[in-house]
Design a protein around this motif. Structure first.
Motif, PDB file in Angstrom:
ATOM      1  N   GLU A 218       0.861  -1.183   0.000  1.00 14.33           N
ATOM      2  CA  GLU A 218       0.000   0.000   0.000  1.00 14.33           C
ATOM      3  C   GLU A 218       0.898   1.234   0.000  1.00 14.33           C
ATOM      4  OE1 GLU A 218      -2.848   0.009   3.132  1.00 14.33           O
ATOM      5  OE2 GLU A 218      -3.764  -1.902   2.519  1.00 14.33           O
ATOM      6  N   LYS A 219       0.854   1.995  -1.079  1.00  8.06           N
ATOM      7  CA  LYS A 219       1.712   3.170  -1.202  1.00  8.06           C
ATOM      8  C   LYS A 219       0.896   4.442  -1.046  1.00  8.06           C
ATOM      9  CE  LYS A 219       5.229   1.168  -4.225  1.00  8.06           C
ATOM     10  NZ  LYS A 219       6.072   1.383  -5.416  1.00  8.06           N
ATOM     11  N   ALA A 220       1.578   5.470  -0.547  1.00  6.36           N
ATOM     12  CA  ALA A 220       0.964   6.797  -0.539  1.00  6.36           C
ATOM     13  C   ALA A 220       0.755   7.230  -1.989  1.00  6.36           C
ATOM     14  CB  ALA A 220       1.863   7.789   0.201  1.00  6.36           C
ATOM     15  N   SER A 221      -0.132   8.173  -2.218  1.00  4.58           N
ATOM     16  CA  SER A 221      -0.379   8.624  -3.582  1.00  4.58           C
ATOM     17  C   SER A 221       0.890   9.234  -4.160  1.00  4.58           C
ATOM     18  CB  SER A 221      -1.513   9.650  -3.605  1.00  4.58           C
ATOM     19  OG  SER A 221      -1.069  10.884  -3.076  1.00  4.58           O
ATOM     20  N   LYS A 222       1.080   9.045  -5.460  1.00  4.06           N
ATOM     21  CA  LYS A 222       2.261   9.602  -6.124  1.00  4.06           C
ATOM     22  C   LYS A 222       2.291  11.124  -5.978  1.00  4.06           C
ATOM     23  CE  LYS A 222       5.049   7.813  -7.919  1.00  4.06           C
ATOM     24  NZ  LYS A 222       6.424   7.470  -7.431  1.00  4.06           N
ATOM     25  N   LYS A 223       1.138  11.738  -5.993  1.00  8.47           N
ATOM     26  CA  LYS A 223       1.061  13.187  -5.851  1.00  8.47           C
ATOM     27  C   LYS A 223       1.651  13.622  -4.504  1.00  8.47           C
ATOM     28  CE  LYS A 223      -2.224  17.050  -5.861  1.00  8.47           C
ATOM     29  NZ  LYS A 223      -3.654  17.438  -5.960  1.00  8.47           N
ATOM     30  N   ASP A 224       1.275  12.905  -3.432  1.00  5.96           N
ATOM     31  CA  ASP A 224       1.779  13.255  -2.097  1.00  5.96           C
ATOM     32  C   ASP A 224       3.283  13.019  -2.000  1.00  5.96           C
ATOM     33  OD1 ASP A 224      -0.724  13.975  -1.275  1.00  5.96           O
ATOM     34  OD2 ASP A 224      -1.172  12.088  -0.257  1.00  5.96           O
ATOM     35  N   GLU A 225       3.749  11.931  -2.621  1.00  8.90           N
ATOM     36  CA  GLU A 225       5.179  11.636  -2.570  1.00  8.90           C
ATOM     37  C   GLU A 225       5.983  12.704  -3.313  1.00  8.90           C
ATOM     38  OE1 GLU A 225       8.415   8.144  -3.712  1.00  8.90           O
ATOM     39  OE2 GLU A 225       6.275   7.684  -3.722  1.00  8.90           O
ATOM     40  N   LEU A 226       5.523  13.091  -4.483  1.00  9.64           N
ATOM     41  CA  LEU A 226       6.229  14.123  -5.254  1.00  9.64           C
ATOM     42  C   LEU A 226       6.223  15.469  -4.528  1.00  9.64           C
ATOM     43  CD1 LEU A 226       5.054  13.295  -8.892  1.00  9.64           C
ATOM     44  CD2 LEU A 226       7.227  12.737  -7.808  1.00  9.64           C
ATOM     45  N   LYS A 227       5.132  15.731  -3.817  1.00 10.07           N
ATOM     46  CA  LYS A 227       5.051  16.958  -3.022  1.00 10.07           C
ATOM     47  C   LYS A 227       6.125  16.950  -1.932  1.00 10.07           C
ATOM     48  CE  LYS A 227       1.667  19.697  -0.430  1.00 10.07           C
ATOM     49  NZ  LYS A 227       0.272  19.725   0.098  1.00 10.07           N
ATOM     50  N   GLU A 228       6.300  15.785  -1.268  1.00 12.22           N
ATOM     51  CA  GLU A 228       7.327  15.657  -0.232  1.00 12.22           C
ATOM     52  C   GLU A 228       8.727  15.801  -0.826  1.00 12.22           C
ATOM     53  OE1 GLU A 228       7.369  15.362   3.157  1.00 12.22           O
ATOM     54  OE2 GLU A 228       5.270  15.930   2.939  1.00 12.22           O
ATOM     55  N   LYS A 229       8.938  15.190  -2.003  1.00 14.47           N
ATOM     56  CA  LYS A 229      10.249  15.286  -2.651  1.00 14.47           C
ATOM     57  C   LYS A 229      10.576  16.728  -3.036  1.00 14.47           C
ATOM     58  CE  LYS A 229      10.652  10.642  -4.614  1.00 14.47           C
ATOM     59  NZ  LYS A 229      10.812   9.867  -5.869  1.00 14.47           N
ATOM     60  N   ALA A 230       9.574  17.455  -3.493  1.00 10.86           N
ATOM     61  CA  ALA A 230       9.791  18.862  -3.855  1.00 10.86           C
ATOM     62  C   ALA A 230      10.221  19.668  -2.629  1.00 10.86           C
ATOM     63  CB  ALA A 230       8.511  19.446  -4.458  1.00 10.86           C
ATOM     64  N   LYS A 231       9.609  19.371  -1.489  1.00  9.86           N
ATOM     65  CA  LYS A 231       9.975  20.045  -0.243  1.00  9.86           C
ATOM     66  C   LYS A 231      11.413  19.706   0.146  1.00  9.86           C
ATOM     67  CE  LYS A 231       6.816  19.707   2.848  1.00  9.86           C
ATOM     68  NZ  LYS A 231       6.003  19.099   3.950  1.00  9.86           N
ATOM     69  N   ILE A 232      11.771  18.405   0.014  1.00  9.95           N
ATOM     70  CA  ILE A 232      13.131  17.957   0.326  1.00  9.95           C
ATOM     71  C   ILE A 232      14.140  18.643  -0.599  1.00  9.95           C
ATOM     72  CG2 ILE A 232      14.684  15.951   0.284  1.00  9.95           C
ATOM     73  CD1 ILE A 232      12.085  14.283   0.913  1.00  9.95           C
ATOM     74  N   LYS A 233      13.814  18.680  -1.883  1.00 10.29           N
ATOM     75  CA  LYS A 233      14.711  19.261  -2.876  1.00 10.29           C
ATOM     76  C   LYS A 233      14.993  20.729  -2.582  1.00 10.29           C
ATOM     77  CE  LYS A 233      15.217  19.588  -7.907  1.00 10.29           C
ATOM     78  NZ  LYS A 233      14.567  19.339  -9.218  1.00 10.29           N
ATOM     79  N   SER A 234      13.989  21.433  -2.081  1.00 14.15           N
ATOM     80  CA  SER A 234      14.169  22.860  -1.788  1.00 14.15           C
ATOM     81  C   SER A 234      15.096  23.086  -0.601  1.00 14.15           C
ATOM     82  CB  SER A 234      12.810  23.521  -1.517  1.00 14.15           C
ATOM     83  OG  SER A 234      12.268  23.057  -0.286  1.00 14.15           O
ATOM     84  N   LEU A 235      15.263  22.064   0.240  1.00 17.43           N
ATOM     85  CA  LEU A 235      16.078  22.197   1.447  1.00 17.43           C
ATOM     86  C   LEU A 235      17.452  21.547   1.324  1.00 17.43           C
ATOM     87  CD1 LEU A 235      13.281  21.297   4.029  1.00 17.43           C
ATOM     88  CD2 LEU A 235      14.319  23.555   3.742  1.00 17.43           C
TER      89      LEU A 235
END
Length: 394
Positions: A218-235
Motif C-alpha cells: 500500500e503506497k501513498a499517492s504519487k502526488k503526495d510523494e512528489l510533493k514531499e520530494k519537492a519540499k526535500i529538494k528545496s532544502l
C-alpha cells in the motif's frame, strides 16, 4: 496463509505515528518490532499495556541459586500470557525456527525491514569436513542444512550447530552457507504489517518472493510523494563540482575500490573533504557527519567531521537530526553470496533499487528529516546519480 501488508511511504509521512494510534485501539494481541531501543521506549510510553522483554532471574531451588532467563525466553513467556510486546529487530531475529507456533494469535508490526539473510563465514574446506564427518546433511532439493550430531560438543562447528538449531542454514552452489531467518515465523502471525519506504528494493521483498510469501503493498499517492520530494529538494544542497571527480568510476567507493587505495590516497580524500566543508558547507564538527564501511572508518575520517560517524546501514533513528552536513563515502553492492542465494531460487534482486533504498534511509538520519536545510556530499557517481534521479522524479 496470514495477511501481509506493506505500508510503503516516504520518511516523515507519519507511519509510526499512525501505527501508535492503531495500537491504542487494537482489540487483539500485537508485537511491535523496531530497530532501536529508543523507539521501544517511545511505544511503551505512548501505548498502554505494552511490555518489553528483559533479562530476569529465576531462583533454582535444587541448585539454590538464581539463573538468568534471557530476553527471547521472556518474550515467549509474555506471548503465552497474551501480553502486548514492543521489542527490537535484534531480539526478533534471535527467534528460533520452532518458535513460530507461539504467534498464531498475534499481529506483527514491523517498523522498517529486517535483513533476513547473512553469509556465514565458513570456508569450503570446513564445510566439506562437516559433511565428511556426518555432522550435517543437506536436502538435495532445498539445500537446507541439518546438524544431525546432537551430542557434538566440539569448538570448530559449535557455531554452525547453533545456527542450524535456530535458523534455516542453506548450502548455496556447493560452496558456501547462508543463514536465513525462518520463514515459518512470518507465516505464523495472524497478520504482518511492515512500515518502510522503497520496499521493492529491500532484501525482505526478495526473501518473501523466494519463499513464496504473498504480500500487498500500500503506497501513498504519487502526488503526495512528489510533493514531499519537492519540499526535500528545496532544502537539500547536493554538492555538484570538482570534488566529485574522484568518484567517476562505476565502482568508486565500493569495498573493493577502497581496498585498493593506499593510505596516502585515502588521506588525500579526507583532506579534500575538509576543504569542501570549510569553503562550501561551513558547518562545525558537531553539525557534520560521515559514513563508510566499518573497515575504512579510521582511514577516511578527517578534521571537521572525524567524530561524526554514522554506520552506513543506519535507519529509523532521530538521534542525528542535528547534522547539517552529511558525507557519504560508500557505493553499495550486494554481498555476492547473498545475491547468489536468491539467483539460485530464480529471484532477481535489483541492486540499484537496493542501493538507493539504503542511501535514502541514511540521508534521512540528518537535519532534512526535521524539515531543515542540509548539505550532502556523495562522491560516488553511481550513488549520486541514483539519488538525484529519485529526488528529481516528476
Amino acid at each position: 496463509m496470514n495477511n501481509i501488508k506493506i505500508i510503503d511511504a516516504i520518511m516523515g509521512s507519519g507511519k509510526t505515528h499512525n501505527a501508535i494510534k492503531k495500537m491504542k485501539k487494537h482489540s487483539g494481541n500485537f508485537i511491535y518490532v523496531t530497530p532501536f531501543l529508543e523507539e521501544v521506549k517511545r511505544i511503551i510510553k505512548n501505548v498502554p499495556n505494552v511490555v518489553e522483554p528483559q533479562v530476569s532471574y529465576d531462583y533454582d531451588i535444587i541448585e539454590e541459586e538464581y539463573k538468568a532467563v534471557y530476553k527471547r525466553e521472556n518474550l515467549l513467556r509474555s506471548v503465552i500470557k497474551c501480553q502486548n510486546l514492543a521489542t527490537t529487530h535484534s531480539l526478533f531475529q534471535k527467534l528460533h525456527k520452532n518458535d513460530y507456533r507461539f504467534f498464531s494469535d498475534y499481529d506483527l508490526i514491523l517498523d522498517e525491514v529486517i535483513t533476513p539473510i547473512k553469509d556465514l563465514d565458513m570456508k569450503l574446506a570446513d564445510i566439506q569436513i562437516a559433511l565428511g564427518q556426518d555432522l550435517i546433511i543437506v536436502n538435495d532439493k532445498t539445500g537446507e542444512v541439518t546438524f544431525i550430531k546432537d551430542e557434538y560438543d566440539g569448538d570448530k562447528f559449535y557455531e554452525l550447530k547453533k545456527y542450524c538449531e535456530t535458523a534455516n542454514v542453506v548450502y548455496v552452489n556447493e560452496k558456501l552457507l547462508v543463514s536465513v531467518f525462518p520463514p515459518e515465523i512470518f507465516k505464523s502471525f495472524k497478520s504482518v504489517t511492515v512500515l518502510t519506504y522503497l520496499f521493492e528494493g529491500s532484501l525482505l521483498a526478495s526473501y518473501f518472493d523466494y519463499y513464496n510469501i504473498k504480500y500487498k503493498i500500500e503506497k501513498a499517492s504519487k502526488k503526495d510523494e512528489l510533493k514531499e520530494k519537492a519540499k526535500i529538494k528545496s532544502l537539500l544542497n547536493v554538492y555538484i563540482g570538482k570534488y566529485n571527480d574522484i568518484g567517476n568510476a562505476k565502482n568508486a567507493f565500493s569495498v573493493n575500490w577502497l581496498k585498493n587505495k593506499s593510505n596516502k590516497e585515502l588521506k588525500k580524500i579526507s583532506t579534500q573533504v575538509k576543504n569542501l566543508i570549510c569553503r562550501k558547507f561551513k558547518t562545525n564538527s558537531n553539525e557534520t557527519c560521515f559514513t563508510t564501511f566499518k573497515a575504512y572508518k579510521s582511514k577516511l575520517k578527517g578534521d571537521g567531521y572525524a567524530n561524526g560517524f554514522i554506520p552506513v546501514n543506519e535507519r529509523a533513528t532521530n538521534k542525528f537530526s542535528h547534522k547539517k552536513t552529511m558525507i557519504y563515502f560508500a557505493n553499495r553492492f550486494l554481498n555476492p553470496n547473498v545475491k547468489r542465494f536468491f539467483e539460485d531460487g530464480n529471484i532477481k534482486v535489483n541492486e540499484d533499487k537496493w542501493a538507493l533504498a539504503e542511501l535514502v534511509q541514511w540521508v534521512f538520519r540528518g537535519a532534512i528529516r526535521e524539515g531543515k536545510p542540509m548539505n550532502l556530499f556523495i562522491p560516488s557517481k553511481r550513488m549520486r546519480t541514483l539519488f538525484l534521479e529519485w529526488l528529481n522524479e516528476t
